[in-house]
Scaffold this motif. Structure first.
Motif, PDB file in Angstrom:
ATOM      1  N   ILE A 159       1.135  -1.275  -0.007  1.00 29.73           N
ATOM      2  CA  ILE A 159      -0.069   0.117   0.006  1.00 29.73           C
ATOM      3  C   ILE A 159       0.770   1.177   0.036  1.00 29.73           C
ATOM      4  O   ILE A 159       0.761   2.094  -0.919  1.00 29.73           O
ATOM      5  CB  ILE A 159      -1.003   0.024   1.139  1.00 29.73           C
ATOM      6  CG1 ILE A 159      -2.002  -1.144   1.147  1.00 29.73           C
ATOM      7  CG2 ILE A 159      -1.430   1.339   1.159  1.00 29.73           C
ATOM      8  CD1 ILE A 159      -2.728  -1.252   2.530  1.00 29.73           C
ATOM      9  N   GLN A 160       1.922   1.092   0.899  1.00 33.11           N
ATOM     10  CA  GLN A 160       2.880   2.320   1.064  1.00 33.11           C
ATOM     11  C   GLN A 160       3.388   2.649  -0.484  1.00 33.11           C
ATOM     12  O   GLN A 160       3.555   3.689  -0.737  1.00 33.11           O
ATOM     13  CB  GLN A 160       3.960   2.146   2.063  1.00 33.11           C
ATOM     14  CG  GLN A 160       4.595   3.183   2.626  1.00 33.11           C
ATOM     15  CD  GLN A 160       3.856   4.489   3.230  1.00 33.11           C
ATOM     16  OE1 GLN A 160       2.906   4.863   2.793  1.00 33.11           O
ATOM     17  NE2 GLN A 160       4.129   4.577   4.425  1.00 33.11           N
ATOM     18  N   LYS A 161       3.746   1.554  -1.226  1.00 27.29           N
ATOM     19  CA  LYS A 161       4.500   1.783  -2.327  1.00 27.29           C
ATOM     20  C   LYS A 161       3.855   2.380  -3.241  1.00 27.29           C
ATOM     21  O   LYS A 161       4.217   3.351  -4.098  1.00 27.29           O
ATOM     22  CB  LYS A 161       5.079   0.346  -3.090  1.00 27.29           C
ATOM     23  CG  LYS A 161       5.894   0.300  -4.066  1.00 27.29           C
ATOM     24  CD  LYS A 161       6.356  -1.136  -4.453  1.00 27.29           C
ATOM     25  CE  LYS A 161       7.493  -1.143  -5.615  1.00 27.29           C
ATOM     26  NZ  LYS A 161       6.951  -0.636  -6.845  1.00 27.29           N
ATOM     27  N   ARG A 162       2.488   2.127  -3.363  1.00 34.32           N
ATOM     28  CA  ARG A 162       1.332   3.041  -4.112  1.00 34.32           C
ATOM     29  C   ARG A 162       1.558   4.198  -3.757  1.00 34.32           C
ATOM     30  O   ARG A 162       1.834   5.337  -4.628  1.00 34.32           O
ATOM     31  CB  ARG A 162       0.138   2.252  -4.193  1.00 34.32           C
ATOM     32  CG  ARG A 162      -0.023   1.118  -4.951  1.00 34.32           C
ATOM     33  CD  ARG A 162      -1.712   0.795  -5.154  1.00 34.32           C
ATOM     34  NE  ARG A 162      -2.553   1.095  -4.186  1.00 34.32           N
ATOM     35  CZ  ARG A 162      -3.117   0.092  -3.511  1.00 34.32           C
ATOM     36  NH1 ARG A 162      -2.515  -1.068  -3.315  1.00 34.32           N
ATOM     37  NH2 ARG A 162      -3.831   0.464  -2.867  1.00 34.32           N
ATOM     38  N   ALA A 163       1.669   4.693  -2.542  1.00 34.13           N
ATOM     39  CA  ALA A 163       1.415   6.154  -2.021  1.00 34.13           C
ATOM     40  C   ALA A 163       2.722   6.784  -2.580  1.00 34.13           C
ATOM     41  O   ALA A 163       2.827   7.960  -2.985  1.00 34.13           O
ATOM     42  CB  ALA A 163       1.266   6.222  -0.761  1.00 34.13           C
ATOM     43  N   MET A 164       3.825   6.166  -2.459  1.00 35.24           N
ATOM     44  CA  MET A 164       5.364   6.802  -2.509  1.00 35.24           C
ATOM     45  C   MET A 164       5.647   6.850  -4.022  1.00 35.24           C
ATOM     46  O   MET A 164       6.035   7.857  -4.437  1.00 35.24           O
ATOM     47  CB  MET A 164       6.147   5.693  -1.945  1.00 35.24           C
ATOM     48  CG  MET A 164       6.145   5.793  -0.344  1.00 35.24           C
ATOM     49  SD  MET A 164       6.057   7.212   0.289  1.00 35.24           S
ATOM     50  CE  MET A 164       7.638   7.972   0.033  1.00 35.24           C
ATOM     51  N   GLU A 165       4.879   5.869  -4.979  1.00 33.43           N
ATOM     52  CA  GLU A 165       5.559   5.772  -6.355  1.00 33.43           C
ATOM     53  C   GLU A 165       4.202   6.192  -7.383  1.00 33.43           C
ATOM     54  O   GLU A 165       4.703   6.524  -8.565  1.00 33.43           O
ATOM     55  CB  GLU A 165       5.667   4.563  -6.534  1.00 33.43           C
ATOM     56  CG  GLU A 165       7.211   4.225  -5.845  1.00 33.43           C
ATOM     57  CD  GLU A 165       7.857   2.824  -6.088  1.00 33.43           C
ATOM     58  OE1 GLU A 165       8.424   2.423  -5.492  1.00 33.43           O
ATOM     59  OE2 GLU A 165       7.181   2.042  -6.890  1.00 33.43           O
ATOM     60  N   GLU A 166       2.838   5.942  -6.792  1.00 33.34           N
ATOM     61  CA  GLU A 166       1.996   6.411  -7.817  1.00 33.34           C
ATOM     62  C   GLU A 166       1.209   7.703  -7.686  1.00 33.34           C
ATOM     63  O   GLU A 166       0.208   7.921  -7.975  1.00 33.34           O
ATOM     64  CB  GLU A 166       1.038   5.168  -8.004  1.00 33.34           C
ATOM     65  CG  GLU A 166       1.804   3.903  -8.373  1.00 33.34           C
ATOM     66  CD  GLU A 166       0.979   2.626  -8.235  1.00 33.34           C
ATOM     67  OE1 GLU A 166       1.391   1.484  -8.178  1.00 33.34           O
ATOM     68  OE2 GLU A 166      -0.412   2.812  -8.221  1.00 33.34           O
ATOM     69  N   THR A 167       1.483   8.408  -6.539  1.00 32.24           N
ATOM     70  CA  THR A 167       0.992   9.657  -6.359  1.00 32.24           C
ATOM     71  C   THR A 167       1.749  10.743  -6.668  1.00 32.24           C
ATOM     72  O   THR A 167       2.960  10.535  -6.611  1.00 32.24           O
ATOM     73  CB  THR A 167       0.232   9.680  -4.803  1.00 32.24           C
ATOM     74  OG1 THR A 167       1.454   9.742  -3.983  1.00 32.24           O
ATOM     75  CG2 THR A 167      -0.458   8.515  -4.222  1.00 32.24           C
ATOM     76  N   ARG A 168       1.234  11.839  -6.856  1.00 32.30           N
ATOM     77  CA  ARG A 168       1.933  12.913  -7.713  1.00 32.30           C
ATOM     78  C   ARG A 168       3.278  13.528  -6.619  1.00 32.30           C
ATOM     79  O   ARG A 168       4.313  13.562  -7.207  1.00 32.30           O
ATOM     80  CB  ARG A 168       0.990  14.200  -7.796  1.00 32.30           C
ATOM     81  CG  ARG A 168       1.627  15.207  -8.545  1.00 32.30           C
ATOM     82  CD  ARG A 168       0.602  16.387  -8.832  1.00 32.30           C
ATOM     83  NE  ARG A 168       0.236  17.120  -7.572  1.00 32.30           N
ATOM     84  CZ  ARG A 168       1.029  18.100  -7.498  1.00 32.30           C
ATOM     85  NH1 ARG A 168       2.300  18.561  -7.882  1.00 32.30           N
ATOM     86  NH2 ARG A 168       0.862  18.961  -6.201  1.00 32.30           N
ATOM     87  N   LEU A 169       3.040  13.591  -5.284  1.00 32.41           N
ATOM     88  CA  LEU A 169       4.089  13.950  -4.623  1.00 32.41           C
ATOM     89  C   LEU A 169       4.666  12.872  -3.605  1.00 32.41           C
ATOM     90  O   LEU A 169       5.642  13.074  -3.114  1.00 32.41           O
ATOM     91  CB  LEU A 169       3.492  15.026  -3.527  1.00 32.41           C
ATOM     92  CG  LEU A 169       3.000  16.286  -4.221  1.00 32.41           C
ATOM     93  CD1 LEU A 169       2.048  17.337  -3.353  1.00 32.41           C
ATOM     94  CD2 LEU A 169       4.258  17.065  -4.751  1.00 32.41           C
ATOM     95  N   GLY A 170       3.882  11.669  -3.790  1.00 39.41           N
ATOM     96  CA  GLY A 170       4.773  10.471  -2.862  1.00 39.41           C
ATOM     97  C   GLY A 170       5.126  10.787  -1.425  1.00 39.41           C
ATOM     98  O   GLY A 170       5.887  10.822  -0.815  1.00 39.41           O
ATOM     99  N   ILE A 171       3.523  11.161  -0.812  1.00 38.43           N
ATOM    100  CA  ILE A 171       3.723  11.550   0.688  1.00 38.43           C
ATOM    101  C   ILE A 171       3.296  10.132   1.267  1.00 38.43           C
ATOM    102  O   ILE A 171       2.072   9.402   0.744  1.00 38.43           O
ATOM    103  CB  ILE A 171       2.331  12.277   0.968  1.00 38.43           C
ATOM    104  CG1 ILE A 171       2.683  13.822   0.056  1.00 38.43           C
ATOM    105  CG2 ILE A 171       2.315  12.645   2.495  1.00 38.43           C
ATOM    106  CD1 ILE A 171       1.607  14.771   0.353  1.00 38.43           C
ATOM    107  N   PRO A 172       3.884   9.615   2.030  1.00 43.81           N
ATOM    108  CA  PRO A 172       3.813   8.375   3.090  1.00 43.81           C
ATOM    109  C   PRO A 172       2.473   8.315   3.470  1.00 43.81           C
ATOM    110  O   PRO A 172       1.925   9.230   4.076  1.00 43.81           O
ATOM    111  CB  PRO A 172       5.018   8.191   3.710  1.00 43.81           C
ATOM    112  CG  PRO A 172       5.497   9.426   3.842  1.00 43.81           C
ATOM    113  CD  PRO A 172       5.061  10.265   2.641  1.00 43.81           C
ATOM    114  N   ILE A 173       2.030   7.127   3.723  1.00 42.49           N
ATOM    115  CA  ILE A 173       0.780   7.095   4.656  1.00 42.49           C
ATOM    116  C   ILE A 173       1.246   6.654   6.054  1.00 42.49           C
ATOM    117  O   ILE A 173       2.257   5.922   6.327  1.00 42.49           O
ATOM    118  CB  ILE A 173      -0.025   5.791   4.144  1.00 42.49           C
ATOM    119  CG1 ILE A 173      -0.701   6.133   2.787  1.00 42.49           C
ATOM    120  CG2 ILE A 173      -1.298   5.409   5.097  1.00 42.49           C
ATOM    121  CD1 ILE A 173      -1.531   5.150   1.899  1.00 42.49           C
ATOM    122  N   LEU A 174       0.407   7.088   6.956  1.00 38.07           N
ATOM    123  CA  LEU A 174       0.669   6.803   8.431  1.00 38.07           C
ATOM    124  C   LEU A 174      -0.106   5.691   8.800  1.00 38.07           C
ATOM    125  O   LEU A 174      -1.315   6.040   8.910  1.00 38.07           O
ATOM    126  CB  LEU A 174       0.571   8.275   9.287  1.00 38.07           C
ATOM    127  CG  LEU A 174       0.745   8.067  10.685  1.00 38.07           C
ATOM    128  CD1 LEU A 174       2.070   7.641  10.976  1.00 38.07           C
ATOM    129  CD2 LEU A 174       0.315   9.324  11.511  1.00 38.07           C
TER     130      LEU A 174
END
Ligand code: GLC
Length: 728
Positions: free
Chosen positions: A92-107
């Motif tokens: 899930i985190q990989k999608r947030a880091m690599e597939e979102t515009r700014l790569g903001i990690p999920i908490l």
């Protein structure tokens, strides 16, 4: 010349590279620079997403299942992760880091209240250890299991002062005393967060449920809480102020209201005090659905108004009910919410993510052997044993002597596992528990024959098992009866109209008593119990609480005398339910020697601070560095405690003050310091308390301002007391 050119080219290349790497991705840049840089790059939608929390995995909290199915928007700020699967979390985190515009990690957050997989005693038990160092150690070890499971943030410690044991959540905090809750809250924050949040095994703590949840009327969970401003400051705010001072990263707002203003929409507590006065620079997360619930509490006509009120009061992140994701943008458009408040909330969330190191190390290392490690079990057993409280021990029936060869082990808890985990046991598994029977057999080996009989269920009316238990008792030298509560009888939404155990359990004890055999009661419970009828029947009573995975081992170590019990109650045991609320730091009644119940004694069965040992500790008179101090002077108090018995033991010295007549009526006595030490048999130790008048003798007014008034104070420790003067 050539080397110079090369160096120049390298520097230029580095400069270009630096210019292309945004500041927020530069791990060497100061946190605040990274926060500001990222914020200005974010769109409004991306900002709002950071203020929302969803879930992944199977939500195992039955009280919240109806709220929402697990689904979440890409780029969401936080997820409650029920999975305990770091690989799943990393995907899930990989999608947030690599597939979102700014790569903001999920908490990723989760309720690690008293352990993740290694389950420790419930918090109410931990407080009875009066050993904050051990609890800090427990939280550190628990944080390692948690972090390696993919969770960066625990919704713990719960530090709600609770004085109504009908309220099931009394099990989750550290009892009735503000100072005790404060000290264990601080120990938990330090244990979870370590010296720096981005250390490999540090996780963010969350002080909850801010504020006054324990005052829910009638002990009915989620209910109205009428809290005077004086009580708010004198009692309920104390642990939170200490926790914020200790650097807690986050705070969770409560379900309750505070005399008409819900805790999740209370600008005074959430912003004026928490953020402005106490300078909290982390963030506030709502409790599950507590934003939407503002409608039920009658302060919001619809979800949009609920979102407006919670957000403007100071709730930064919305847990689970999607009120913020569905309404904040409209509220901004309508200019009801200023962008400054949005930016403030987003910066708070980003700041904690940067401090946790999530931008630079967003993924969890996969460590297969992460649970039930030796270091965890050692801490678990020591804390379980130090949390147990010896309440009665007539004729020193305990510890069990070598003369005992047959023990009747009876009661619904004697072979139980699940219920000894207690509530909120995260990913704890019943199979991990050492049962009482197994623990005793391991401890006593072949020297003792155990005659086991269940005797009865936790409740119901089936008396058919009692005869077998009585028979087991008849053919034994001593009876150990293990009774108490199911794990689900305390925790969230588990209020009970009585704190008495079900009649069937009392019936079992009464029948066992008729055998005339020595009778030892072992209590496994998550709240104070009504022992009015049970206490006289027992020769000995040990409050075991819900000790976690080492239950049987820890209990057996005490029953055999290998460990000397050292726990003291962190919550008063009323004689009956009708005595609630009864707590040690009540104010003096106008007529102290009357105004009592006409039908039962007025004193509780066991006061806060009560606990026996297998040895005796003799307190010498308290010594003071001076009989009189000025307000700007400190006072050093010492007390010599001698172990006059033949058994080494640990003794927690609790230092209380009692104030003179003041401009407001003050509690009869207030705990201001405690310290636990081991004293070898026949030896003595000096305990010291450095009293600071501002900290220890002052009182808050209805807006939290401290007042210090001269007069004659009394200082107490053990059975000793001494007066001293405070002068202007
Ligand atoms: C629950 C509890 C709170 C918990 C949260 C997340 O309803 O009130 O203590 O941390 O939801 O599970």
């Amino acid at each position: 010349m050539k080397s110079f050119t090369t160096l120049t080219l390298l520097l230029i290349a580095q400069g270009i590279c630096m210019a292309q790497t945004p500041i927020y991705k530069n791990k060497k840049a100061p946190t605040e620079s990274r926060v500001e840089d990222l914020l200005k790059r974010m769109t409004l939608d991306e900002k709002i997403l950071q203020l929302n929390q969803g879930t992944v995995g199977d939500n195992n909290n039955p009280n919240n299942n109806g709220f929402k199915k697990p689904s979440f928007a890409e780029g969401i700020g936080s997820l409650i992760d029920f999975s305990a699967d770091p690989a799943f979390r990393n995907s899930i985190q990989k999608r947030a880091m690599e597939e979102t515009r700014l790569g903001i990690p999920i908490l990723f957050g989760y309720d690690v209240i008293h352990g993740f997989r290694t389950v420790y005693p419930i918090s109410l038990a931990q407080g009875c250890s009066f050993n904050t160092e051990l609890v800090q150690q427990m939280c550190a070890v628990s944080a390692k299991e948690t972090k390696l499971s993919g969770v960066d943030w625990t919704f713990s410690p719960m530090i709600d002062v609770a004085r109504d044991p009908r309220w099931g959540r009394v099990s989750e905090g550290y009892g009735e005393d503000p100072y005790t809750n404060a000290m264990f809250g601080v120990a938990s924050v330090r244990g979870y967060q370590g010296n720096q949040l981005d250390a490999p095994y540090s996780i963010a703590a969350c002080l909850k449920h801010f504020v006054g949840y324990g005052m829910s009327e009638g002990g009915r969970d989620y209910h109205y809480a009428d809290i005077s401003p004086q009580s708010l400051w004198e009692t309920y705010m104390v642990p939170y102020q200490a926790g914020i001072k200790a650097g807690a990263a986050t705070v969770m707002s409560g379900f309750n209201d505070i005399s008409g203003i819900p805790a999740s929409a209370n600008h005074y507590t959430l912003t004026e005090v928490l953020k402005n006065r106490w300078s909290h620079d982390g963030f506030v997360v709502s409790d599950w659905g507590s934003v939407e619930q503002l409608m039920a509490q009658g302060v919001a006509k619809d979800r949009k108004e609920a979102g407006l009120k919670a957000f403007m009061a100071g709730v930064d992140m919305d847990m689970e009910d999607d009120v913020y994701s569905q309404n904040l943008k409209q509220l901004i458009t309508e200019k009801k919410i200023p962008m400054t408040r949005i930016d403030d909330a987003v910066k708070r969330v980003l700041r904690i993510k940067f401090r946790l190191g999530l931008f630079d190390s967003p993924y969890t290392p996969i460590v297969e052997q992460r649970y039930l490690q030796p270091e965890s079990k050692v801490v678990a057993q020591q804390l379980a044993a130090e949390s147990m409280v010896l309440l009665k021990n007539d004729q020193h029936i305990l510890p069990i002597t070598a003369a005992t060869s047959k023990i009747a082990l009876v009661g619904p808890l004697a072979k139980d596992q699940e219920d000894l985990l207690g509530n909120w046991h995260a990913h704890g598994e019943a199979a991990d528990i050492t049962t009482i029977l197994d623990g005793l057999q391991k401890e006593f080996g072949q020297k003792v024959q155990f005659n086991y009989a269940k005797g009865c269920a936790f409740d119901g009316t089936d008396e058919s098992l009692i005869a077998e238990a009585v028979e087991a008792a008849r053919k034994s030298d001593i009876i150990i009866a293990c009774i108490g509560e199911k794990a689900g009888w305390t925790g969230e939404n588990t209020s009970r109209s009585t704190i008495a155990l079900p009649a069937i359990q009392e019936k079992l004890i009464a029948e066992l008593k008729k055998t005339g055999k020595p009778l030892v009661l072992i209590l496994g419970n998550g709240r104070p119990l009504e022992l009015m009828r049970l206490q006289p029947m027992a020769d000995a009573i040990l409050e075991m609480w819900q000790p976690g995975i080492t239950a049987g081992d820890a209990l057996a170590s005490i029953l055999s005398g290998r460990v000397n019990p050292s726990g003291k109650l962190d919550i008063t045991f009323p004689l009956t339910t009708g005595q609630i609320p009864t707590y040690y730091d009540m104010r003096q009644a106008a007529r102290p020697y009357s105004g009592k119940y006409q039908d039962i004694p007025t004193d509780p069965l066991y006061w806060f601070g009560y606990g026996l040992s297998y040895t005796n500790f003799n307190y010498a008179p308290i010594q003071l560095s001076s009989a009189s101090i000025r307000k700007n002077q400190k006072l050093t108090a010492t007390v010599e405690v001698k172990n006059t018995g033949a058994t080494t033991g640990k003794e927690a010295v609790l230092w209380y003050i009692s104030a003179p007549a003041s401009s407001i009526s003050r509690p009869m006595k207030e705990l201001k310091y405690f310290e636990k030490k081991e004293i070898a048999a026949g030896t003595k130790i000096i305990y010291k308390f450095e009293l600071d008048p501002i900290r220890d003798l002052s009182f808050p007014d209805a807006d939290g301002k401290r007042h210090l008034e001269a007069g004659t104070f009394t200082l107490m420790a053990g059975d000793q007391k001494i007066k001293f003067e405070l002068t202007d």
